[in-house]
Design a protein around this motif. Structure first.
Motif, PDB file in Angstrom:
ATOM      1  N   GLY A  36       0.816  -1.215   0.000  1.00 17.61           N
ATOM      2  CA  GLY A  36       0.000   0.000   0.000  1.00 17.61           C
ATOM      3  C   GLY A  36       0.844   1.257   0.000  1.00 17.61           C
ATOM      4  N   ALA A  37       1.899   1.248   0.822  1.00 16.77           N
ATOM      5  CA  ALA A  37       2.793   2.408   0.887  1.00 16.77           C
ATOM      6  C   ALA A  37       3.525   2.594  -0.441  1.00 16.77           C
ATOM      7  N   TRP A  38       3.949   1.483  -1.054  1.00 17.97           N
ATOM      8  CA  TRP A  38       4.624   1.574  -2.353  1.00 17.97           C
ATOM      9  C   TRP A  38       3.682   2.131  -3.409  1.00 17.97           C
ATOM     10  N   LEU A  39       2.428   1.675  -3.378  1.00 17.34           N
ATOM     11  CA  LEU A  39       1.457   2.129  -4.363  1.00 17.34           C
ATOM     12  C   LEU A  39       1.221   3.627  -4.245  1.00 17.34           C
ATOM     13  N   LEU A  40       1.129   4.126  -3.024  1.00 19.52           N
ATOM     14  CA  LEU A  40       0.910   5.551  -2.820  1.00 19.52           C
ATOM     15  C   LEU A  40       2.132   6.371  -3.228  1.00 19.52           C
ATOM     16  N   ARG A  41       3.317   5.854  -2.935  1.00 20.58           N
ATOM     17  CA  ARG A  41       4.524   6.635  -3.191  1.00 20.58           C
ATOM     18  C   ARG A  41       5.004   6.499  -4.633  1.00 20.58           C
ATOM     19  N   HIS A  42       4.924   5.282  -5.191  1.00 26.11           N
ATOM     20  CA  HIS A  42       5.540   5.036  -6.494  1.00 26.11           C
ATOM     21  C   HIS A  42       4.566   4.608  -7.586  1.00 26.11           C
ATOM     22  N   GLY A  43       3.322   4.331  -7.215  1.00 24.86           N
ATOM     23  CA  GLY A  43       2.390   3.801  -8.199  1.00 24.86           C
ATOM     24  C   GLY A  43       2.227   4.685  -9.423  1.00 24.86           C
ATOM     25  N   ALA A  44       1.998   5.985  -9.198  1.00 27.11           N
ATOM     26  CA  ALA A  44       1.769   6.901 -10.318  1.00 27.11           C
ATOM     27  C   ALA A  44       3.019   7.066 -11.170  1.00 27.11           C
ATOM     28  N   GLU A  45       4.194   7.149 -10.524  1.00 24.68           N
ATOM     29  CA  GLU A  45       5.417   7.352 -11.298  1.00 24.68           C
ATOM     30  C   GLU A  45       5.810   6.095 -12.069  1.00 24.68           C
ATOM     31  N   CYS A  46       5.315   4.926 -11.644  1.00 24.23           N
ATOM     32  CA  CYS A  46       5.630   3.684 -12.360  1.00 24.23           C
ATOM     33  C   CYS A  46       4.705   3.446 -13.551  1.00 24.23           C
ATOM     34  N   LEU A  47       3.600   4.166 -13.631  1.00 25.26           N
ATOM     35  CA  LEU A  47       2.692   3.980 -14.760  1.00 25.26           C
ATOM     36  C   LEU A  47       3.373   4.242 -16.101  1.00 25.26           C
ATOM     37  N   PRO A 230      14.353   3.441  -4.293  1.00 27.84           N
ATOM     38  CA  PRO A 230      14.006   3.040  -5.662  1.00 27.84           C
ATOM     39  C   PRO A 230      12.578   2.531  -5.727  1.00 27.84           C
ATOM     40  N   ALA A 231      11.975   2.632  -6.899  1.00 31.83           N
ATOM     41  CA  ALA A 231      10.635   2.087  -7.089  1.00 31.83           C
ATOM     42  C   ALA A 231      10.684   0.604  -7.426  1.00 31.83           C
ATOM     43  N   ILE A 232      11.781   0.189  -8.073  1.00 33.74           N
ATOM     44  CA  ILE A 232      11.882  -1.172  -8.597  1.00 33.74           C
ATOM     45  C   ILE A 232      13.277  -1.716  -8.326  1.00 33.74           C
ATOM     46  N   LEU A 233      13.341  -2.990  -7.935  1.00 31.14           N
ATOM     47  CA  LEU A 233      14.598  -3.723  -7.860  1.00 31.14           C
ATOM     48  C   LEU A 233      14.484  -4.915  -8.806  1.00 31.14           C
ATOM     49  N   LEU A 234      15.361  -4.989  -9.783  1.00 34.83           N
ATOM     50  CA  LEU A 234      15.357  -6.097 -10.731  1.00 34.83           C
ATOM     51  C   LEU A 234      16.583  -6.951 -10.435  1.00 34.83           C
ATOM     52  N   VAL A 235      16.339  -8.210 -10.052  1.00 33.70           N
ATOM     53  CA  VAL A 235      17.419  -9.094  -9.609  1.00 33.70           C
ATOM     54  C   VAL A 235      17.681 -10.150 -10.676  1.00 33.70           C
ATOM     55  N   TYR A 236      18.788  -9.984 -11.385  1.00 37.40           N
ATOM     56  CA  TYR A 236      19.200 -10.921 -12.419  1.00 37.40           C
ATOM     57  C   TYR A 236      19.930 -12.108 -11.802  1.00 37.40           C
ATOM     58  N   GLN A 237      19.917 -13.218 -12.517  1.00 33.97           N
ATOM     59  CA  GLN A 237      20.859 -14.288 -12.257  1.00 33.97           C
ATOM     60  C   GLN A 237      21.899 -14.268 -13.366  1.00 33.97           C
ATOM     61  N   LEU A 238      23.158 -14.463 -12.999  1.00 36.29           N
ATOM     62  CA  LEU A 238      24.215 -14.513 -13.998  1.00 36.29           C
ATOM     63  C   LEU A 238      23.948 -15.648 -14.982  1.00 36.29           C
ATOM     64  N   ILE A 239      23.907 -15.301 -16.261  1.00 38.49           N
ATOM     65  CA  ILE A 239      23.815 -16.293 -17.329  1.00 38.49           C
ATOM     66  C   ILE A 239      25.115 -16.192 -18.118  1.00 38.49           C
ATOM     67  N   PRO A 240      25.839 -17.296 -18.278  1.00 44.16           N
ATOM     68  CA  PRO A 240      27.193 -17.235 -18.826  1.00 44.16           C
ATOM     69  C   PRO A 240      27.248 -17.017 -20.333  1.00 44.16           C
ATOM     70  N   VAL A 241      26.979 -15.774 -20.733  1.00 45.64           N
ATOM     71  CA  VAL A 241      27.136 -15.363 -22.119  1.00 45.64           C
ATOM     72  C   VAL A 241      28.003 -14.113 -22.131  1.00 45.64           C
ATOM     73  N   GLY A 242      28.506 -13.737 -23.315  1.00 46.99           N
ATOM     74  CA  GLY A 242      29.392 -12.590 -23.394  1.00 46.99           C
ATOM     75  C   GLY A 242      30.627 -12.797 -22.526  1.00 46.99           C
ATOM     76  N   ARG A 243      31.033 -11.737 -21.793  1.00 44.31           N
ATOM     77  CA  ARG A 243      32.174 -11.883 -20.887  1.00 44.31           C
ATOM     78  C   ARG A 243      31.835 -12.804 -19.722  1.00 44.31           C
ATOM     79  N   GLY A 244      30.546 -12.945 -19.423  1.00 47.01           N
ATOM     80  CA  GLY A 244      30.120 -13.834 -18.354  1.00 47.01           C
ATOM     81  C   GLY A 244      30.490 -15.287 -18.593  1.00 47.01           C
ATOM     82  N   HIS A 245      30.755 -15.649 -19.857  1.00 45.98           N
ATOM     83  CA  HIS A 245      31.167 -17.023 -20.158  1.00 45.98           C
ATOM     84  C   HIS A 245      32.486 -17.361 -19.465  1.00 45.98           C
ATOM     85  N   GLU A 246      33.315 -16.344 -19.269  1.00 46.17           N
ATOM     86  CA  GLU A 246      34.624 -16.562 -18.658  1.00 46.17           C
ATOM     87  C   GLU A 246      34.520 -16.855 -17.162  1.00 46.17           C
TER      88      GLU A 246
END
Length: 398
Positions: A36-47, A230-246
Motif C-alpha cells: 500500500g505504501a509503495w502504491l501511494l509513493r511510487h504507483g503513479a510514477e511507475c505507470l 528506488p521504485a523497482i529492484l530487478l534481480v538478475y541471475q548470472l547467465i554465462p554469455v558474453g564476458r560472463g562465459h569466462e
C-alpha cells in the motif's frame, strides 16, 4: 504523469487494470506488507515505466523492447553479457537509429523503449536519439552503470522524456562492487548517479546481478537500497554469455537458484520497492506453490498476470548493428533492421515463432511441467548451458 501521452500510458483502461491485478496478486503471494505504501509513493510514477504492460515476466514485462545502442563502455564488468568495452565497427548511426525508432512505432504494443549498452551515455548522440523517440511518442528508460550520471545529465535526461533510469549495483560493499566492475570508483559513481536521478525527479530502478561473488551479501545490499528509495529492484541471475562465459563457474546452481528466489520472497515481504527476478522465471510458479495455490484452476487464474520467460513473446532485444534478438541472453539473430523492417521480423521471424509456441515445443522437464505457461524456463540458460533453445532449464528446482 502528465508529461507523457495519456494513450501511451493508460489506454485502453484494461491494461492499467491488468497492471493493478498483477501487482495485487503478486503482493498477496509474497505477503508484501508495504504494498500500500509503495502504491501511494511510487504507483503513479511507475505507470509511464510500465506503459503497455500486460503482466509480469522475467527480464521485465511484456511488452517492451530494449535497444543496445552501443557496445562501448567505460567499465569492463566481469559478468557483462555484451562483453562491452570497445564499440563494434558497424553500429547504427544517428539516421539509422531514427529509422529504427520509426520502425518500432509500427508495432503498436511497444510503448516504452529502453536504451542500454555497453554504457549508453558514452554514445555522443544519445540525447538526440532520446529526444527523437520522445517526439515519436515513446516513453524512454535508460539502463546505465551510473558512473557518468551527474546532475546536469540527469536534468537533460528528464527533458528528453526519460521516465526512469536503471542503475546497476551488485553489492552494498564498495570493494565487492568495484571488483565485479573492474574499477576502483564504480561504487561511488553508481551511488552518485542514483542520487542525481532522484534529485532530477526521475524514477529509479536498481539492477542487481546475483552470482557466487555477491550472493551472501544480497541482504546487506537490499538494506542499502532503502536509502535511495528506488521504485523497482530487478534481480538478475548470472547467465554465462558474453564476458560472463569466462566466469561461468560463478553462475548459480539449481539449489542456489532456489535459495535466491526464497531470499527474494523474504526480502519482498519487508521491501519498500517491488522486486522482480530476471533469469528466474520459476519465481511465479514457486510463489504459487508456496501459497498452496496448486491445480489447473489457479494456473488459469495466474496466466493473465504472470508470463515467465518473455523472450520473443513480448520482449525483443536490439543489438548495436541492428540485429534483432529475442533476449540479451539468447545469442541468436531473428533478422536485421538493415535488411527488413522490425515489424516484419517481430511478426514473422522463425525464432520468435518458436518461442511463442514454447508450450508445445519445450523439451525435457520443461516440456512436461504443468507451469510451462507461466514459467517456460529460462531459454537463455537452456541455450547457454545445454545448447538447446527449447531444452529444459538445467537449474530449475520446481
Amino acid at each position: 504523469m502528465s508529461r507523457y501521452p495519456f494513450f501511451r500510458i493508460a489506454w485502453p483502461p484494461t491494461l492499467v487494470a491488468r497492471q493493478m491485478g498483477s501487482a495485487l496478486f503478486y503482493a498477496y503471494l509474497t505477503r508484501w506488507r508495504y504494498f500500500g505504501a509503495w502504491l501511494l509513493r511510487h504507483g503513479a510514477e511507475c505507470l509511464p515505466v510500465a506503459a503497455g504492460a500486460r503482466g509480469m515476466g522475467c527480464i521485465g514485462y511484456p511488452d517492451h523492447v530494449v535497444w543496445e545502442v552501443t557496445s562501448r563502455c567505460n567499465l569492463s564488468c566481469v559478468h557483462c553479457h555484451v562483453g562491452a568495452g570497445d564499440p563494434v565497427a558497424n553500429e547504427l548511426d544517428l539516421r539509422e537509429g531514427m529509422r529504427l525508432i520509426d520502425g518500432l512505432r509500427e508495432v503498436r504494443e511497444f510503448r516504452m523503449l529502453v536504451y542500454t549498452g555497453g554504457e549508453p551515455l558514452v554514445r555522443g548522440d544519445i540525447f538526440e536519439l532520446l529526444e527523437y523517440s520522445r517526439r515519436r511518442g515513446f516513453i524512454n528508460v535508460l539502463a546505465t552503470n551510473g558512473t557518468l550520471l551527474d546532475d546536469a545529465a540527469a536534468r537533460d535526461l528528464k527533458r528528453r522524456g526519460v521516465a526512469a533510469v536503471a542503475v546497476s549495483l551488485d553489492s552494498g560493499r564498495d570493494e565487492v562492487h568495484n571488483r565485479i566492475r573492474c574499477d576502483g570508483v564504480a561504487f561511488s559513481g553508481a551511488v552518485e548517479g542514483i542520487k542525481a536521478a532522484r534529485r532530477a525527479g526521475i524514477t529509479v530502478q536498481i539492477n542487481i546481478t546475483a552470482m557466487e561473488y555477491n550472493l551472501a551479501g544480497l541482504d546487506e545490499l537490499i538494506e542499502l537500497t532503502r536509502e535511495f528509495d528506488p521504485a523497482i529492484l530487478l534481480v538478475y541471475q548470472l547467465i554465462p554469455v558474453g564476458r560472463g562465459h569466462e566466469i561461468r563457474d560463478a553462475a548459480l546452481e539449481s539449489h542456489q537458484s532456489r535459495e535466491l528466489l526464497e531470499f527474494l520472497v523474504r526480502a519482498q515481504e519487508r521491501a519498500t520497492a517491488v522486486m522482480e527476478p530476471a533469469g528466474g522465471p520459476q519465481y511465479w510458479a514457486y510463489l504459487m506453490e508456496r501459497r498452496g495455490l496448486k491445480g489447473r484452476f489457479w494456473r488459469a487464474m495466474a496466466r493473465p498476470f504472470f508470463h515467465g520467460c518473455t523472450a520473443g513473446r513480448g520482449f525483443a532485444y536490439l543489438k548495436p548493428d541492428g540485429e534483432v534478438w529475442a533476449c540479451p541472453f539468447i545469442e541468436r539473430s531473428a533478422g536485421s533492421v538493415r535488411r527488413e523492417s522490425f515489424a516484419k521480423i517481430w511478426r514473422h521471424a522463425e525464432l520468435f515463432a518458436q518461442l511463442r509456441r514454447r508450450e508445445e515445443l519445450l523439451k525435457g522437464k520443461c516440456g512436461l511441467c504443468e507451469y510451462r505457461g507461466i514459467c517456460g524456463g529460462c531459454r537463455g540458460r537452456a541455450l547457454a548451458l545445454g545448447g538447446d533453445l527449447l531444452g529444459e532449464d538445467p537449474t530449475c528446482f520446481i
